[in-house]
Design a protein around this motif. Structure first.
Motif, PDB file in Angstrom:
ATOM      1  N   MET A  33       7.472  -0.501 -20.582  1.00 42.76           N
ATOM      2  CA  MET A  33       6.633  -1.225 -19.637  1.00 42.76           C
ATOM      3  C   MET A  33       6.556  -2.686 -20.047  1.00 42.76           C
ATOM      4  N   LYS A  68      -3.771  -8.490  -7.418  1.00 40.72           N
ATOM      5  CA  LYS A  68      -2.805  -7.465  -7.016  1.00 40.72           C
ATOM      6  C   LYS A  68      -1.925  -7.929  -5.858  1.00 40.72           C
ATOM      7  N   TYR A 125       4.567  -1.470  -5.142  1.00 47.29           N
ATOM      8  CA  TYR A 125       5.070  -0.481  -6.094  1.00 47.29           C
ATOM      9  C   TYR A 125       5.029  -1.004  -7.519  1.00 47.29           C
ATOM     10  N   VAL A 126       5.184  -2.307  -7.698  1.00 42.65           N
ATOM     11  CA  VAL A 126       5.109  -2.888  -9.043  1.00 42.65           C
ATOM     12  C   VAL A 126       3.669  -2.782  -9.554  1.00 42.65           C
ATOM     13  N   TRP A 127       2.708  -3.158  -8.700  1.00 45.88           N
ATOM     14  CA  TRP A 127       1.292  -3.083  -9.084  1.00 45.88           C
ATOM     15  C   TRP A 127       0.904  -1.655  -9.436  1.00 45.88           C
ATOM     16  N   ASN A 128       1.349  -0.696  -8.647  1.00 47.04           N
ATOM     17  CA  ASN A 128       0.987   0.703  -8.874  1.00 47.04           C
ATOM     18  C   ASN A 128       1.589   1.269 -10.155  1.00 47.04           C
ATOM     19  N   ARG A 129       2.659   0.678 -10.636  1.00 41.63           N
ATOM     20  CA  ARG A 129       3.298   1.139 -11.873  1.00 41.63           C
ATOM     21  C   ARG A 129       2.625   0.581 -13.125  1.00 41.63           C
ATOM     22  N   ILE A 130       1.780  -0.413 -12.960  1.00 43.16           N
ATOM     23  CA  ILE A 130       1.066  -0.982 -14.100  1.00 43.16           C
ATOM     24  C   ILE A 130      -0.097  -0.052 -14.420  1.00 43.16           C
ATOM     25  N   PRO A 131      -0.213   0.411 -15.658  1.00 37.70           N
ATOM     26  CA  PRO A 131      -1.335   1.290 -16.013  1.00 37.70           C
ATOM     27  C   PRO A 131      -2.682   0.620 -15.721  1.00 37.70           C
ATOM     28  N   ARG A 132      -3.663   1.419 -15.357  1.00 41.46           N
ATOM     29  CA  ARG A 132      -4.972   0.899 -14.957  1.00 41.46           C
ATOM     30  C   ARG A 132      -5.572  -0.010 -16.025  1.00 41.46           C
ATOM     31  N   ASP A 160      -4.096  -1.861 -18.168  1.00 44.59           N
ATOM     32  CA  ASP A 160      -3.370  -3.136 -18.171  1.00 44.59           C
ATOM     33  C   ASP A 160      -3.713  -3.975 -16.940  1.00 44.59           C
ATOM     34  N   ARG A 161      -3.970  -3.312 -15.798  1.00 43.56           N
ATOM     35  CA  ARG A 161      -4.377  -4.052 -14.593  1.00 43.56           C
ATOM     36  C   ARG A 161      -5.734  -4.700 -14.820  1.00 43.56           C
TER      37      ARG A 161
END
Length: 79
Positions: free
Chosen positions: A1, A27, A33-40, A42-43
């Motif tokens: 990641m 966001k 799809y890039v945003w959704n792949r970032i673990p919560r 890390d977001r």
């Protein structure tokens, strides 16, 4: 990641593509799809780092109100 600091720099670069007066969330600076792949976690960290960067730098970005879901909104302004 990918590293959170790299994501921060990517988000800052994306703000250059925004028009003056545009309101956005962090966001919005990423494809869905890039945003959704970032673990919560890390977001959340990315949001905090972005707010700190905007607050510290005399840039053309301004933190404005939060949404009903407690997400920080930003606005691109003209200096």
């Amino acid at each position: 990641m990918i590293d959170v600091n790299e994501l921060l720099e990517q988000a800052i670069r994306e703000t250059e593509k925004l028009n003056e007066g545009e309101v956005f969330l962090v966001k919005d600076l990423f494809k869905g799809y890039v945003w959704n792949r970032i673990p919560r976690k890390d977001r959340l960290l990315l949001g905090t780092l972005f707010l700190n960067r905007v607050s510290k730098m005399n840039d053309n970005l301004k933190a404005i109100e939060k949404t009903s879901s407690n997400q920080q909104r930003y606005k691109k302004i003209n200096l």
